[in-house]
Design a protein around this motif. Structure first.
Motif, mmCIF file in Angstrom:
data_model
loop_
_atom_site.group_PDB
_atom_site.id
_atom_site.type_symbol
_atom_site.label_atom_id
_atom_site.label_comp_id
_atom_site.label_asym_id
_atom_site.label_seq_id
_atom_site.Cartn_x
_atom_site.Cartn_y
_atom_site.Cartn_z
ATOM 1 N N LEU A 266 7.416 10.464 3.671
ATOM 2 C CA LEU A 266 8.495 9.526 3.379
ATOM 3 C C LEU A 266 8.268 8.190 4.078
ATOM 4 O O LEU A 266 8.539 7.133 3.513
ATOM 5 C CB LEU A 266 9.837 10.132 3.800
ATOM 6 N N SER A 267 7.772 8.235 5.310
ATOM 7 C CA SER A 267 7.449 6.994 6.012
ATOM 8 C C SER A 267 6.317 6.262 5.310
ATOM 9 O O SER A 267 6.335 5.030 5.175
ATOM 10 C CB SER A 267 7.057 7.300 7.466
ATOM 11 N N PHE A 268 5.340 7.041 4.855
ATOM 12 C CA PHE A 268 4.191 6.468 4.151
ATOM 13 C C PHE A 268 4.629 5.733 2.885
ATOM 14 O O PHE A 268 4.064 4.704 2.525
ATOM 15 C CB PHE A 268 3.208 7.597 3.809
ATOM 16 N N THR A 269 5.647 6.257 2.208
ATOM 17 C CA THR A 269 6.107 5.633 0.964
ATOM 18 C C THR A 269 7.139 4.534 1.194
ATOM 19 O O THR A 269 7.278 3.637 0.359
ATOM 20 C CB THR A 269 6.737 6.694 0.038
ATOM 21 N N THR A 270 7.868 4.603 2.298
ATOM 22 C CA THR A 270 8.963 3.666 2.538
ATOM 23 C C THR A 270 8.526 2.410 3.282
ATOM 24 O O THR A 270 8.942 1.300 2.938
ATOM 25 C CB THR A 270 10.083 4.356 3.337
ATOM 26 N N ILE A 271 7.698 2.576 4.292
ATOM 27 C CA ILE A 271 7.361 1.447 5.149
ATOM 28 C C ILE A 271 6.675 0.312 4.383
ATOM 29 O O ILE A 271 7.012 -0.859 4.615
ATOM 30 C CB ILE A 271 6.506 1.926 6.341
ATOM 31 N N PRO A 272 5.732 0.578 3.456
ATOM 32 C CA PRO A 272 5.160 -0.558 2.700
ATOM 33 C C PRO A 272 6.204 -1.359 1.938
ATOM 34 O O PRO A 272 6.169 -2.599 1.929
ATOM 35 C CB PRO A 272 4.166 0.132 1.752
ATOM 36 N N VAL A 273 7.163 -0.677 1.308
ATOM 37 C CA VAL A 273 8.216 -1.378 0.572
ATOM 38 C C VAL A 273 9.122 -2.138 1.535
ATOM 39 O O VAL A 273 9.548 -3.263 1.242
ATOM 40 C CB VAL A 273 9.043 -0.384 -0.264
ATOM 41 N N LEU A 274 9.412 -1.536 2.687
ATOM 42 C CA LEU A 274 10.253 -2.190 3.677
ATOM 43 C C LEU A 274 9.586 -3.464 4.195
ATOM 44 O O LEU A 274 10.243 -4.508 4.329
ATOM 45 C CB LEU A 274 10.535 -1.231 4.830
ATOM 46 N N ILE A 275 8.294 -3.389 4.471
ATOM 47 C CA ILE A 275 7.562 -4.575 4.933
ATOM 48 C C ILE A 275 7.563 -5.653 3.861
ATOM 49 O O ILE A 275 7.782 -6.841 4.137
ATOM 50 C CB ILE A 275 6.127 -4.191 5.331
ATOM 51 N N PHE A 276 7.342 -5.251 2.614
ATOM 52 C CA PHE A 276 7.363 -6.215 1.509
ATOM 53 C C PHE A 276 8.723 -6.890 1.390
ATOM 54 O O PHE A 276 8.820 -8.115 1.254
ATOM 55 C CB PHE A 276 7.009 -5.508 0.200
ATOM 56 N N PHE A 277 9.788 -6.100 1.464
ATOM 57 C CA PHE A 277 11.120 -6.670 1.309
ATOM 58 C C PHE A 277 11.459 -7.603 2.467
ATOM 59 O O PHE A 277 12.038 -8.673 2.265
ATOM 60 C CB PHE A 277 12.164 -5.569 1.212
ATOM 61 N N LEU A 278 11.090 -7.239 3.705
ATOM 62 C CA LEU A 278 11.346 -8.104 4.846
ATOM 63 C C LEU A 278 10.565 -9.415 4.731
ATOM 64 O O LEU A 278 11.076 -10.487 5.080
ATOM 65 C CB LEU A 278 10.985 -7.380 6.145
ATOM 66 N N ALA A 279 9.330 -9.327 4.223
ATOM 67 C CA ALA A 279 8.531 -10.540 4.041
ATOM 68 C C ALA A 279 9.115 -11.447 2.975
ATOM 69 O O ALA A 279 9.011 -12.672 3.055
ATOM 70 C CB ALA A 279 7.091 -10.164 3.692
ATOM 71 N N MET A 280 9.755 -10.837 1.954
ATOM 72 C CA MET A 280 10.316 -11.601 0.844
ATOM 73 C C MET A 280 11.815 -11.836 0.997
ATOM 74 O O MET A 280 12.456 -12.316 0.067
ATOM 75 C CB MET A 280 10.058 -10.852 -0.467
ATOM 76 N N GLN A 281 12.360 -11.522 2.170
ATOM 77 C CA GLN A 281 13.815 -11.573 2.344
ATOM 78 C C GLN A 281 14.375 -12.962 2.093
ATOM 79 O O GLN A 281 15.356 -13.131 1.355
ATOM 80 C CB GLN A 281 14.186 -11.106 3.747
ATOM 81 N N ARG A 282 13.762 -13.981 2.683
ATOM 82 C CA ARG A 282 14.271 -15.339 2.504
ATOM 83 C C ARG A 282 14.193 -15.760 1.048
ATOM 84 O O ARG A 282 15.156 -16.319 0.492
ATOM 85 C CB ARG A 282 13.476 -16.310 3.384
#
Length: 295
Positions: A266-282
């Protein structure tokens, strides 16, 4: 400074402090499950279950290692699943941005009879849950032919395009583009038409360059939706060669459930999306505001 000004300044400071405190509390509430998941992925199953009854579940204490991540790769071909999800998501988003924006351009900019009815149908489709059309759609794609290996004609089942094609055109994304294009001044179209530009040239050279916010919003929403696909791939893909990442969760829900390995997956599948969303947050927040999405 007058006493009323001092009171106003004090009230403003208290209000800001309360607002920040509330946001911190809400942030902690939302981040706790992610912290629990990641910390649990570093612990053996026995320790994970013991720590889950206390605050130790959120702390890197005890027998900490990456053994669950190594065992996860032995239980399921996670890298193949990751590649499949990246491929399906990338192709779907790329084609979806083009097709959905072209449909919205035709509805909101071009003048032709019946477009109001078409838009009404698209809006109506938005309220239809996918579960109601999943079985009919499965029956349709199972009958569609495709050219397989060595020129053999096979069905769409167990292919990449069966995971991509149904999700290219999405009613909400079309509606999103329509709302944005309608707010752009029509004088741009009139000026381009006077210069002899075709409709596609107006779309590609006039509308697309100034529509960055809505394209960003649509891309983010489509990426999240495609990455989290589960029901449809579960129905149409049985081969490991084409399975996306979310289907891999089944490999960790069998008789001998290893919760540590499941948390690692679950971490393997979630963390990449979380990093992407944080990078694109603004970009996401700015594009939401520019696109006029409320609530």
């Amino acid at each position: 400074m007058s006493s009323s000004g001092t009171v106003h300044s004090r009230d403003y400071t208290i209000s800001r402090f309360a607002g920040y405190a509330l946001m911190i509390v809400l942030a902690l509430i939302f981040i706790f499950p992610i912290v629990f998941m990641f910390m649990s992925s570093l612990k053996p199953t026995e320790q994970l279950l013991r720590d889950s009854a206390s605050l130790r579940a959120f702390l890197p204490v005890g027998d900490i290692s990456f053994d669950n991540y190594r065992a996860m790769q032995e239980r399921a071909p996670v890298w193949r699943f990751l590649f499949n999800s990246l491929l399906v998501t990338t192709v779907t988003v790329a084609l979806g941005l083009l097709i959905n924006s072209l449909i919205a351009f035709a509805i909101s900019v071009m003048r032709w009879s019946g477009k109001a009815v078409v838009l009404a149908v698209i809006i109506a489709v938005m309220i239809v849950p996918f579960e109601t059309i999943a079985v009919p759609l499965l029956l349709i794609v199972s009958k569609l032919p495709t050219i397989g290996a060595e020129g053999l004609v096979t069905s769409w089942i167990n292919t990449y395009h069966v995971q991509i094609t149904p999700w290219i055109a999405q009613a909400f994304i079309i509606f999103l583009f329509v709302q944005f294009f309608r707010d752009l001044p029509y004088e741009l179209v009139e000026a381009a038409r006077m210069d002899g530009a075709s409709w596609f040239q107006i779309y590609a050279r006039v509308y697309v360059p100034i529509s960055g916010p809505v394209f960003s919003t649509a891309a983010i929403l489509m990426i999240i939706k495609m990455w989290n696909q589960y029901l449809w791939p579960l129905m149409v893909v049985q081969s490991e060669e084409y399975r996306p990442i979310m289907i891999g969760l089944q490999y960790f829900q069998q008789l001998n459930v290893e919760w540590g390995e499941m948390m690692a997956f679950l971490s393997f599948t979630t963390i990449p999306v979380l990093i992407f969303f944080l990078a694109m947050q603004r970009t996401y927040i700015e594009s939401i505001a520019a696109s006029g999405i409320k609530g």
